[in-house]
Write an enzyme that holds these catalytic residues in place. Structure first.
Site, PDB file in Angstrom:
ATOM      1  N   GLY A 249     -13.025   1.452 -12.229  1.00 30.76           N
ATOM      2  CA  GLY A 249     -13.447   0.441 -13.190  1.00 30.76           C
ATOM      3  C   GLY A 249     -13.067   0.453 -14.433  1.00 30.76           C
ATOM      4  N   GLY A 293      -8.589   2.812  -9.729  1.00 35.95           N
ATOM      5  CA  GLY A 293      -7.325   2.130  -9.200  1.00 35.95           C
ATOM      6  C   GLY A 293      -6.622   1.672 -10.245  1.00 35.95           C
ATOM      7  N   ARG A 294      -7.090   0.610 -10.566  1.00 33.72           N
ATOM      8  CA  ARG A 294      -6.450  -0.328 -11.611  1.00 33.72           C
ATOM      9  C   ARG A 294      -5.635   0.556 -12.605  1.00 33.72           C
ATOM     10  NH1 ARG A 294      -7.929  -5.259 -12.988  1.00 33.72           N
ATOM     11  NH2 ARG A 294      -9.764  -4.886 -12.325  1.00 33.72           N
ATOM     12  N   TYR A 335      -9.024 -15.409 -11.707  1.00 31.57           N
ATOM     13  CA  TYR A 335      -9.915 -14.932 -12.596  1.00 31.57           C
ATOM     14  C   TYR A 335      -9.489 -15.313 -14.187  1.00 31.57           C
ATOM     15  CZ  TYR A 335     -10.163 -11.134  -9.159  1.00 31.57           C
ATOM     16  OH  TYR A 335     -10.046 -10.531  -7.716  1.00 31.57           O
ATOM     17  N   CYS A 362       2.278 -25.297  -3.787  1.00 30.24           N
ATOM     18  CA  CYS A 362       2.060 -26.914  -3.759  1.00 30.24           C
ATOM     19  C   CYS A 362       0.539 -26.901  -4.499  1.00 30.24           C
ATOM     20  CB  CYS A 362       2.288 -27.502  -2.598  1.00 30.24           C
ATOM     21  SG  CYS A 362       3.866 -27.788  -2.152  1.00 30.24           S
ATOM     22  N   GLU A 363       0.338 -26.501  -5.561  1.00 31.44           N
ATOM     23  CA  GLU A 363      -0.915 -26.450  -6.135  1.00 31.44           C
ATOM     24  C   GLU A 363      -0.990 -26.450  -7.527  1.00 31.44           C
ATOM     25  OE1 GLU A 363      -3.560 -24.406  -3.559  1.00 31.44           O
ATOM     26  OE2 GLU A 363      -5.004 -24.113  -5.069  1.00 31.44           O
TER      27      GLU A 363
HETATM   28  N1  LLP Z   1     -14.386   1.894  -6.386  1.00 30.50           N
HETATM   29  C1  LLP Z   1     -14.975   1.070  -5.700  1.00 30.50           C
HETATM   30  C2  LLP Z   1     -16.194   1.120  -4.960  1.00 30.50           C
HETATM   31  C3  LLP Z   1     -14.530  -0.390  -5.939  1.00 30.50           C
HETATM   32  O1  LLP Z   1     -15.145  -1.216  -5.323  1.00 30.50           O
HETATM   33  C4  LLP Z   1     -13.523  -0.485  -6.841  1.00 30.50           C
HETATM   34  C5  LLP Z   1     -12.956  -1.743  -7.157  1.00 30.50           C
HETATM   35  C6  LLP Z   1     -12.865   0.763  -7.177  1.00 30.50           C
HETATM   36  C7  LLP Z   1     -13.457   2.036  -7.157  1.00 30.50           C
HETATM   37  C8  LLP Z   1     -11.661   0.764  -8.271  1.00 30.50           C
HETATM   38  O2  LLP Z   1     -11.797  -0.069  -9.372  1.00 30.50           O
HETATM   39  P1  LLP Z   1     -10.577  -0.063 -10.603  1.00 30.50           P
HETATM   40  O3  LLP Z   1     -10.616   1.077 -11.135  1.00 30.50           O
HETATM   41  O4  LLP Z   1      -9.526  -0.495  -9.819  1.00 30.50           O
HETATM   42  O5  LLP Z   1     -11.051  -1.236 -11.610  1.00 30.50           O
HETATM   43  N2  LLP Z   1      -9.366  -7.807  -7.463  1.00 30.50           N
HETATM   44  C9  LLP Z   1     -10.032  -7.736  -8.857  1.00 30.50           C
HETATM   45  C10 LLP Z   1     -10.673  -6.107  -8.922  1.00 30.50           C
HETATM   46  C11 LLP Z   1     -11.618  -5.898  -7.885  1.00 30.50           C
HETATM   47  C12 LLP Z   1     -12.200  -4.640  -7.883  1.00 30.50           C
HETATM   48  C13 LLP Z   1     -12.878  -4.256  -6.751  1.00 30.50           C
HETATM   49  N3  LLP Z   1     -13.424  -2.645  -6.578  1.00 30.50           N
HETATM   50  C14 LLP Z   1      -8.973  -8.220  -9.911  1.00 30.50           C
HETATM   51  O6  LLP Z   1      -7.758  -8.123  -9.701  1.00 30.50           O
HETATM   52  O7  LLP Z   1      -9.212  -7.633 -11.135  1.00 30.50           O
END
Ligand code: LLP
Length: 432
Positions: A249, A293-294, A335, A362-363
């Site tokens: 996160g 992740g991000r 978002y 188309c949106e």
């Molecule tokens: N661990 C768990 C259990 C998670 O649910 C997530 C993200 C992560 C790790 C990784 O989080 P990160 O470091 O990537 O923030 N689609 C949304 C983000 C959804 C995140 C879901 N879970 C977006 O595009 O912002």
């Protein structure tokens, strides 16, 4: 100058990513195109890895959250950097397995895993299954006993922490579909039951408070709450929880005004809290996992588009339409996420126009972004949208029966395809 450190301008005035000319990439592979910079992915992995070991010692591991961006090539890169993987579906597991990823380093997530998924995870022997709810525990017990295995599990806990981020990506508060609640005693009852289970071993606890979070305080708070729970389990149930996963996160820079703390600061602060709390509570230090992740994938990626129509609506706005859409760039419509964009073939020119970049679906809401300050863009120009390496390809769709773009990796001036562009036959592949 740009939001991501791997972007620059070359002598031709073209934008480069990891030293590779983006205009040449667009010519060679076509647009829309996802481009990932291998060197920056590796650098981000190493920064996380090095800092967890520097501040917490050997008892720590980084699991890359594959939901941000997953394909076999990404799994190979992550694996070769020694990271583990957070996988959230049988599809992500299968991708990892087929890429040769060490399955013992996978944590398998999901708030509603199917029996097929649980069976597969037990069969291949993932490192941990992160159990989300009590019925999953019961189903997993049965499946494990049928297979004669005893998987290690973690419980996903809602620590009751409100992270300051978009409502859709908050997960740690009590009103969340993920995990066991602490406040209601639900988590405690589940632990009591799990430690008597014959066919699963309760190894650890997990929490994840949300995504794109800039403030480190809520992570510290969550760590404290989790350690207090570990101590309660030890004192009242005489059971030692060995692993603690603190989730992912960490926020990244999408716009120049964003100012996330370096991962190192996060790791140092969180490690210190864990160590001091363990001492205070008189419990042994758990093995710590984090799941970024991000922050690993997003800054490494860009998306390239070709400009088509230009529509100037006097006193209202100018639309620049591109050959991509919400199907490859879903985060604006979902978002209202903002990105930096650059006219890649005019990257050395001044930004003179405030425009709306429109997709081709188309949106009406299908926009890549609004009020973006750009160089003057005409038909045929290439637009690069920056820091799109996470949650764009992985959330892409075939809306309007559009073909998904290719993913190209660049590495020190070389480029290669990691995921092929979909063909028209791919579009009808499963139609009968
Ligand atoms: N661990 C768990 C259990 C998670 O649910 C997530 C993200 C992560 C790790 C990784 O989080 P990160 O470091 O990537 O923030 N689609 C949304 C983000 C959804 C995140 C879901 N879970 C977006 O595009 O912002």
């Amino acid at each position: 100058m740009f939001v991501s450190e791997n972007l620059n301008v070359n002598g031709k005035g073209n934008l480069t990513i990891g030293g590779t000319d983006t205009v040449e990439l667009a010519e060679k592979y076509g647009t829309p195109l996802y481009v990932m910079d291998e060197q920056l992915i590796r650098k981000n992995c190493r920064r996380f890895n090095e800092s967890i070991h520097k501040f917490y010692g050997d008892k720590g591991r980084v699991h890359y959250a594959g939901k941000a961006f997953s394909c076999m090539e990404m799994c190979r890169i992550i694996g070769s950097e020694g990271l583990g993987l957070d996988a959230v579906s049988i599809g992500e597991l299968y991708t990892a397995v087929k890429s040769g990823f060490d399955v013992s380093k996978i944590g398998f997530h999901g708030n509603n895993k199917t029996d097929e998924e649980l069976r597969y995870a037990v069969e291949i022997g993932v490192g941990h299954i992160i159990v989300d709810n009590i019925s999953e525990l019961h189903r997993l017990e049965k499946i494990a006993s049928e297979k004669g295995k005893r998987p290690h599990i973690m419980f996903r806990i809602k620590p009751g922490i409100d992270a300051h981020t978009h409502d859709f990506v908050k997960t740690g508060q009590i009103d969340s579909k993920f995990g066991f609640a602490l406040e209601t005693g639900e988590a405690y009852e589940a632990v009591k039951e799990a430690i008597t289970c014959e066919n699963v071993e309760l190894y650890g606890l997990h929490c994840h408070i949300g995504s794109q979070i800039f403030d480190i305080d809520p992570f510290e708070e969550a760590a404290k709450v989790m350690l207090e729970f570990i101590s309660k389990i030890k004192n009242e149930l005489n059971y030692e929880i060995q692993g603690l996963n603190l989730g992912g996160g960490f926020g990244i820079k999408y716009l120049n005004e964003h100012d996330p703390q370096p991962f190192e600061v996060f790791m140092e602060r969180v490690s210190k809290i864990v160590m001091s709390e363990c001492e205070k509570l008189n419990i042994s230090r758990p093995f710590i996992y984090i799941e970024p992740g991000r922050s690993i994938a997003a800054p490494a990626g860009i998306t390239l588009y070709t400009v088509g129509a230009r529509k100037e609506i006097p006193d209202i706005r100018t639309y620049i339409s591109v050959d991509g859409s919400m199907a490859d760039s879903p985060r604006y419509i979902l978002y209202k996420s903002e990105y930096e964009a650059i006219v890649a073939n005019k990257a050395d020119e001044k930004r003179t126009e405030c425009v709306t970049i429109a997709g081709r679906c188309c949106e009406s809401g299908d926009l890549i972004g609004e009020n973006m300050l750009l160089q003057h863009a005409e038909a045929g120009d290439i637009i690069a949208v920056c820091a799109t390496g996470a949650y764009n390809y992985s959330m892409s769709s075939n809306y309007n029966r559009l073909q998904k773009p290719a993913v190209v990796f660049v590495n020190n001036g070389e480029s290669r395809i990691a995921v092929k562009r979909e063909t028209l036959d791919d579009i009808i592949r499963n139609d009968i």
